[in-house]
Design a protein around this motif. Structure first.
Motif, PDB file in Angstrom:
ATOM      1  N   UNK A 216       0.830  -1.213   0.000  1.00 46.46           N
ATOM      2  CA  UNK A 216       0.000   0.000   0.000  1.00 46.46           C
ATOM      3  C   UNK A 216       0.861   1.259   0.000  1.00 46.46           C
ATOM      4  N   UNK A 217       1.818   1.309   0.916  1.00 51.30           N
ATOM      5  CA  UNK A 217       2.678   2.488   1.005  1.00 51.30           C
ATOM      6  C   UNK A 217       3.558   2.617  -0.237  1.00 51.30           C
ATOM      7  N   UNK A 218       4.025   1.492  -0.777  1.00 46.78           N
ATOM      8  CA  UNK A 218       4.822   1.517  -2.016  1.00 46.78           C
ATOM      9  C   UNK A 218       4.017   2.120  -3.161  1.00 46.78           C
TER      10      UNK A 218
ATOM     11  N   UNK B 140       2.734   6.887  -6.830  1.00 48.11           N
ATOM     12  CA  UNK B 140       1.861   7.959  -7.300  1.00 48.11           C
ATOM     13  C   UNK B 140       2.430   9.325  -6.917  1.00 48.11           C
ATOM     14  N   UNK B 141       3.068   9.362  -5.750  1.00 51.06           N
ATOM     15  CA  UNK B 141       3.657  10.613  -5.270  1.00 51.06           C
ATOM     16  C   UNK B 141       5.014  10.895  -5.908  1.00 51.06           C
ATOM     17  N   UNK B 142       5.488   9.927  -6.709  1.00 48.63           N
ATOM     18  CA  UNK B 142       6.794  10.029  -7.378  1.00 48.63           C
ATOM     19  C   UNK B 142       7.939  10.131  -6.381  1.00 48.63           C
ATOM     20  N   UNK B 143       7.709   9.556  -5.198  1.00 45.89           N
ATOM     21  CA  UNK B 143       8.794   9.420  -4.221  1.00 45.89           C
ATOM     22  C   UNK B 143       9.714   8.300  -4.672  1.00 45.89           C
ATOM     23  N   UNK B 144       9.118   7.234  -5.265  1.00 44.96           N
ATOM     24  CA  UNK B 144       9.896   6.176  -5.897  1.00 44.96           C
ATOM     25  C   UNK B 144       9.354   5.979  -7.317  1.00 44.96           C
ATOM     26  N   UNK B 145      10.173   5.432  -8.198  1.00 42.67           N
ATOM     27  CA  UNK B 145       9.785   5.263  -9.603  1.00 42.67           C
ATOM     28  C   UNK B 145       9.186   3.879  -9.833  1.00 42.67           C
TER      29      UNK B 145
ATOM     30  N   UNK C 203       1.671  16.638  -5.928  1.00 44.91           N
ATOM     31  CA  UNK C 203       1.178  15.674  -4.941  1.00 44.91           C
ATOM     32  C   UNK C 203       1.609  16.108  -3.547  1.00 44.91           C
ATOM     33  N   UNK C 204       0.642  16.114  -2.594  1.00 43.00           N
ATOM     34  CA  UNK C 204       0.935  16.374  -1.181  1.00 43.00           C
ATOM     35  C   UNK C 204       0.862  15.042  -0.437  1.00 43.00           C
ATOM     36  N   UNK C 205       1.917  14.707   0.280  1.00 44.84           N
ATOM     37  CA  UNK C 205       2.043  13.356   0.857  1.00 44.84           C
ATOM     38  C   UNK C 205       2.306  13.410   2.359  1.00 44.84           C
TER      39      UNK C 205
END
Length: 601
Positions: free
Chosen positions: A393-395, A400-405, A420-422
């Motif tokens: 879920x967090x992944x 979506x937040x583009x924290x990871x590709x 995106x606000x995360x």
């Protein structure tokens, strides 16, 4: 009339405000010393001189409280922490053969009450510096079930085992493995009984048996500082049950657990109660509280000022009374509005503009693989996310937040740069001023965020001075205040009480409508997700190995998909429409399964 004066001197840092409060007191002006500074420069209010005018509260409404209790509540307090400190009235009472729940907001005295029962806190009947004896407690509760309980406690007929709220403190207290911690629990219990000339009786489970039941066998040889929050919680529950007790007290036993784990743990705790064993539970997840308890004590009053433990009621009746905000028998309104749940109609909401779409996303992290086929997110939507821990879920949120590709697949935002606000699952505490963190929220959305979430009293503090619940509310407000297209909130209900969770739900929905944006909310409180969500994303698969993402779906389709894996059904309460879990194989459970309607929308 009983009058309570409570002063929080940690919030009174300005000597000029203290002097002003002293000078405006009408009693002080007559020459008497009703409000004064003690030798430690702390503001003190003499309750026996206070006339209850409330003038002194106006310069510092968050720090000074004057409460006039109604006549029917005039009775001796069970405990008071300090002069002008929090007061607790009455106690919950364990009942053998029953699991008894305690329901109330944060700061109302739930943990204080169970610490008194557990013998960790000695009550003082409001007399600071004096501990009450068992004889005084027995006399105080004469003619009630509590008298019998304290008589048995005095005669050593009751053995207690207590799981505290803050399981995250365990790694600071124990540096070894889970197995060593559980063995140490048994060894300490043997030593304690030996010193008291008592016979040691084996607990109902061995270490291996309890670990199998609580599904922590895989981490038995891991050090406690290396296991997850959910594993730490279940380790704490295991340690509690490995003590051969006839009264088990659990303070918030489901925090850090996913929904499947919560249901299993609630059934496990419920099954501990028998004719020789009583169980008391403090829990904020109303679905879990409803599922695991037979009776509930409702607590009401004013947060951080005073708390009153109500008489026990059947769980269904007690929760419904709590949601109504009105105690009919006592003629007491403790909330000026009732809490009701909307029934989700089968038809989907009117289609709005698309913000985001994803196609055939795949991500591999070590041995874990996440797959998300097709989905889209529309404006003015709150999408709840359901699934086990360790299933991605967090992944997914981070992609979506583009924290990871992503490894493959596309995330399309209509050919525009998506903001995106995360809010992450774990909120960092540091010495940043709250006012700095909430500057945007205060400037743009004071009514919707600052006032609705009761954040004004926190503005002069720093993040590391806040409780878990306060920090969570600040983080949510700061996230929602940002200029973004999508708001991703990971476990926003953590550390919040029932009322705060429902208030947060309303704020999230209102903000999405105001901004015409969308929110994705990951959480394990099913009632919270039901209350706030327009649609659902469901995660299936094998934790730590494979996660498959389906949705967004309608609430009806999403809940049916999710509950099929749990093998559970949910009905609606006829009074306020809150979702309630059916007992496995009950008539209603079988009926809904036959109909293929695992979730009554």
């Amino acid at each position: 009339m009983t009058r309570i004066a409570v002063v929080d001197n940690t919030k009174l840092k300005d000597d000029q405000i203290k002097s002003h409060i002293i000078n405006i007191c009408p009693v002080n002006r007559t020459g008497k010393e009703c409000i004064f500074l003690n030798e430690s420069n702390k503001l003190i209010i003499a309750e026996n001189l206070c006339i209850g005018c409330g003038i002194c509260t106006k310069p510092a409404p968050d720090a000074v409280h004057i409460i006039n209790l109604p006549e029917e509540l005039e009775k001796e307090a069970i405990h008071r922490y300090s002069e002008n400190g929090f007061k607790l009235y009455n106690l919950p009472i364990p009942i053998f053969g029953k699991t008894v729940g305690i329901l109330g907001v944060n700061g109302i005295g739930k943990s204080t009450a169970i610490k008194v029962l557990a013998g960790i806190l000695k009550p003082n009947f409001g007399k600071i510096g004096k501990e009450a004896s068992y004889e005084e407690l027995i006399q105080h509760f004469k003619g009630t079930e509590a008298q019998i309980f304290f008589e048995k406690l005095k005669n050593n007929e009751i053995t207690l085992s207590y799981k505290p709220q803050q399981v995250e403190a365990i790694p600071n207290l124990h540096k070894g493995s889970v197995r060593e911690l559980l063995q140490l629990t048994i060894d300490n219990e043997k030593e304690k009984l030996k010193n008291n000339n008592k016979e040691y009786k084996k607990p109902r489970f061995t270490i291996e048996e309890i670990c199998n039941k609580l599904e922590i066998s895989k981490v038995l040889d891991s050090t406690v500082d290396k296991i997850s929050g959910g594993e730490l919680q279940r380790t704490a529950i295991a340690a509690t049950v490995l003590k051969n007790a006839n009264l088990y007290i659990f303070d918030e036993p489901t925090s850090y657990l996913d929904i499947k784990q919560r249901m299993k743990i609630s059934q496990f705790i419920k099954d501990l109660a028998d004719e020789h064993t009583a169980v008391i539970v403090v829990e904020h997840d109303l679905i879990i509280l409803d599922y695991m308890t037979d009776l509930v004590h409702m607590m009401y009053g004013k947060e951080n000022v005073y708390g009153i433990v109500g008489q026990p009621k059947t769980t269904k009746n007690g929760i419904n009374i709590y949601l109504s905000g009105f105690l009919k028998e006592e003629n007491i309104r403790f909330r000026n509005y009732p809490i009701k749940f909307e029934q989700h109609i089968a038809e989907e909401k009117e289609d709005t503009s698309k913000l985001l779409e994803w196609t055939n996303i795949k991500k591999t992290l070590g041995k874990f693989t996440l797959n998300a086929k097709n989905g889209k997110l529309n404006e003015e939507r709150v999408v709840g996310v359901l699934g086990e821990n360790g299933i991605g879920k967090t992944t997914f949120v981070k992609m979506l937040a583009e924290v990871i590709s992503t490894d493959q697949g596309e995330i399309d935002a209509n050919n525009k740069e998506l903001k995106v606000a995360y809010k992450s699952q774990y909120v960092e505490q540091n010495n940043t001023p709250v006012a700095t963190v909430l500057s945007d929220a205060f400037e743009r959305y004071k009514n919707n965020l600052i006032i609705d979430l009761d954040l004004e009293p926190l503005m002069d503090r720093t993040l590391n001075e806040l409780s878990g619940g306060q920090l969570q509310r600040v983080a949510i407000a700061a996230t929602l205040a940002k200029e973004a297209d999508i708001f991703l909130l990971d476990e926003p209900s953590a550390y919040l009480d029932v009322e705060q969770r429902l208030k947060i739900s309303k704020v999230i929905k209102d903000m999405m409508n105001i901004k015409k944006r969308a929110a994705i909310v990951v959480d394990h409180d099913l009632l919270f997700i039901d209350y706030l969500s327009d649609e659902l994303i469901v995660f299936e698969g094998i934790p730590a190995e494979l996660g498959n993402v389906t949705g967004p779906l309608s609430m009806l389709d999403g809940m049916n998909l999710f509950l099929k894996d749990l093998d559970m059904t949910f009905r609606r309460d006829e009074e306020n429409h809150r979702p309630r879990a059916n007992k496995i194989n009950s008539q209603m459970d079988q009926k809904q399964k036959q109909e293929g309607k695992l979730y009554y929308s």
